[in-house]
Design a protein around this motif. Sequence first.
Motif, short mmCIF file in Angstrom:
data_model
loop_
_atom_site.label_atom_id
_atom_site.label_comp_id
_atom_site.label_asym_id
_atom_site.label_seq_id
_atom_site.Cartn_x
_atom_site.Cartn_y
_atom_site.Cartn_z
N ARG A 24 10.08 7.31 -8.78
CA ARG A 24 9.20 8.30 -9.43
C ARG A 24 10.02 9.43 -10.05
NH1 ARG A 24 4.74 10.09 -5.45
NH2 ARG A 24 6.15 11.79 -4.97
N GLY A 26 -0.81 8.07 -10.58
CA GLY A 26 -0.08 7.03 -11.32
C GLY A 26 0.37 7.45 -12.70
N GLY A 31 1.21 4.82 -7.61
CA GLY A 31 -0.01 4.62 -8.38
C GLY A 31 -0.11 3.26 -9.03
N GLN A 39 0.82 -1.21 0.00
CA GLN A 39 0.00 0.00 0.00
C GLN A 39 0.86 1.27 0.00
OE1 GLN A 39 -2.86 -1.55 3.28
NE2 GLN A 39 -4.09 -0.11 2.10
N ALA A 71 2.10 1.61 -3.45
CA ALA A 71 0.96 1.95 -4.30
C ALA A 71 0.60 3.42 -4.16
CB ALA A 71 -0.24 1.08 -3.92
N GLU A 72 0.63 3.88 -2.94
CA GLU A 72 0.31 5.29 -2.68
C GLU A 72 1.30 6.22 -3.38
OE1 GLU A 72 -1.81 7.22 -1.35
OE2 GLU A 72 -0.68 9.04 -0.86
N GLU A 73 2.55 5.82 -3.40
CA GLU A 73 3.59 6.69 -3.95
C GLU A 73 3.67 6.60 -5.47
OE1 GLU A 73 5.35 8.88 -2.23
OE2 GLU A 73 4.53 8.26 -0.29
#
Lengths: 174, 797
Positions: free
Chosen positions: B573, B596, B530, B523, B526-528
Amino acid sequence: MQVTMAVNGVEVTREIEGRLLLVHFLRDHLGLTGTHWGCDTSNCGTCVVWLDGEPVKSCTVLAASAGGHEVRTVEGLEHDGELDPIQQGFVECHGLQCGFCTPGMLMTGRALLDRNPHPTDEQVREAISGQICRCTGYATIVRSVQWAAAHPDGAEATEPDVTDSEAVPSGSAS
Amino acid sequence: MTTTEPKRTERFEDNDQKPVGYGRMLRKEDPRFVRGKGRYVDDVQLPGMLHLAILRSPMAHARIVSVDTSAAEALPHVHAVVTGTMLADKGLAWMPTLSNDVQSVLATDKVRFQGQEVAFVVADDRYTARDALELIDVEYDPLDPVMDVRKALDEAAPVVRDEIEGKTDNHIFDWETGDAGATEKVFAKADVVVSEDIVYPRVHPAPMETCGAVADYDAVDGRLTLWSTTQAPHAHRTLYALVAGLPEHKIRIISPDIGGGFGGKVPIYPGYVCSIVASLVTGKPVKWMEDRSENLTSTGFARDYVMRGEIAATKEGKILAIRTHVLADHGAFNGVAAPVKYPAGFFGVFTGSYDLEAAYCSMSAVYTNKAPGGVAYACSFRITEAVYLVERMVSRLADELGVDQAQLRLDNFLRPDQFPYTTKTGWVYDSGNYEPTMRKAMEIAGYEQLRREQEQKRARGEIMGIGVSFFTEAVGAGPRKDMDILGLGMADGCELRVHPTGKAVVRLSVQTQGQGHETTFAQIVAEELGIPPADIDVVHGDTDQTPFGLGTYGSRSTPVSGAAAALVSRKVRDKAKLIASGMLEVSIADLEWEKGRFQVAGDPEQSVTIQDIAMRAHGAGDLPEGIEGGLEAQICYNPENLTYPHGAYICVVDIDPGTAHVTVRRFIAVDDCGTRINPMIIEGQVHGGLTDGVGMALMEMIAFDSDGNCLGGSLMDYLIPTALEVPDWETGYTVTPSPHHPIGAKGVGESATVGSPPAIVNAVIDALRPFGVHHADMPLTPSRVWEAMCGNPQPPI
């Protein structure tokens, strides 16, 4: 000595020592490691399996005395690859953390629901009171059993891995 | 057992404060566990594997006169019998502990606690190995044991560690924190001073899975693979390299599914070392799995602090200072798991959640003939003891002043504008907002109504109590500038790879014993990034597969490794942004990140997803100048500070006037662990800790008789709560993010274990006020509560 019993519907025959405990027979001789061994005194209940449909603590049953009987373990809960509602309930309601007590809790929970499809919370607590969970604090186990009671045919979606997620993935600006 | 309808769900008023992307998500690890397909150490079966069993001392203190192994060796199917003398020949009879002491792997000169390792047998199966133990003949010459910690420093006391050159007493260390002089001045001028002797008895983590290992040494290439019940696989690898002299790159530690740890699986135990030796000696894989009695009598205990608490206040109820002296029983070897500079762990946070003028603690630690360890039992390095001390003393003060327990706390809390706050013992609390947390607990409890109910019940002769506690924890060890374990800095690595199709693998240096890392860390990534959590695999618990780090304990996974996972995602990212600028043919200044994808500012139609970028990063097309292919990153995160979660707990008990049995009727826990990643998992962590708290407050104790026999050596004697002893928990939360943590999360794994015992004890003492009781020690079993009701409360040791 030779022992023959039905385990999860399959007849097995093995040469064993008379003193062999059922829990070790299942784990070491049959490779059914879902049943766990957590104490030596019948207190923890991680070893609960069914003997002729009744939950027993397999650390205090001799494999020899299970001869001629039917044994069911956590590996035998699924139906044709589909999780039993009790298994789904534990996933849905966070009824497990480390997972070590879980097989025993599942077997007791399923047996309870087979006898009493709509137990009260107190009846669920009473049913699992011979077993110890060190992680969950039991409330989520009670909820899990009640989830199974409320969903006798299981969940509509049988994809238990990642559902009911509020976590729509998105990023924050860096 | 409940008379009030329990509330079943969390209160979500603060959902607007929940960061986007986190939330309740079912656990990725559960499908294997509910099928019985978890893979724990005892499930590992290797071809030709042998079984090891350990002979343990029946005595607490005795010289070993002789060990005769001939009959055991002659038993068919026995491969080896190894004694301390044989290990001494290999230089392996002693090993370092986590506190720079040494511990005997197998006893050579004498045994120092009941259950100590004396010899081991390797046989074809576990039953034969145990048969052979019966055939080993050990002659002991009994010595007087040191069992009473208060007498351990007496001149006449037998010396437990007489093998240490020049050692003539049982003293380990003295430690102090705070300002003794300033504290004395405040106490001298205070209107009210209350003191109390408080014992936090010896307890045991007792995870459902005991400790064990499978050692597999490959003599051809010199590689050792060790499946082991460890919470800290990387640290263990380094320590085995240092102890056994095996090259570190030839050691692989696998910590597979672990059936609960609670701190008990942080240390290296003799059994692990014996397994390795056995595999070296026999050339075969060897399994060791301790039984429950071995677990309770020989592996890491927790607590065992005898404390004198003093609190000073004005007559109006302003708390001025806290002072304490602690006598710490460390057992036969100092095996306390704590950062090296912190011999008393983080006990220094005994100043609690209050704005004091002064504070001082002095401590003496001693050896006794009890099992070593001193691990945290679901507690960040002795914070449980610290919080218990301060929260008992504050309630004791409320009792003395005749004011309400909750109100006295509200009147003395640190204010939000005081953070970051440096305590009088030097800890820097990162953030906190205590009053709303306390108010929320009181609201869920219906505090005023409970007090009215108590009044009515008292009038009827019924015994009901309401207990309050408020804690501030220090978790997430820790900044490497001042925290290390045996020289290893307490940082954590994290590695993230995004594959060409946009699926990702994140590798952690921490590992889960049930905390749900495979879900929570997915999670976080996923949060960071997308990428959906289902597309992210979390790898942990294998030193060959993961970067170095110090492991999971002290609620440090989210504060340290969680930060690493967020930052490594941001690194990925950043690189993705460079690639995106090439793909969209715009400057990176014109790109913005949204769900994302990178899109062109002002023209969101022009965008590329993280999955598009991943394919480009691995694909055949051109990349911007100077950019390497691939989309992956690695980081080692060194926390700037600890994080300081807090919480307010309220407990309601009923006591049977005829039997003195305590029933926990309600328990309200409001936790603030900063940013909440998965509320379902957080609630589960809290529930488990509260149950530990009920156990410690009412049931659990590792007791000894004066001969040194352990009286808590089985689950028939060491009582752990079942579903019948605990209520349906009522939880709530507030959110005060950590300012220095990348996602503001603080850690929650142990909050409830820390915060609940004082709430329960405060409730029992509150119930017993009509009997003139001001204090009684844990565990508050019926007999001990009865003694208190009769005006004769006795310490448990």
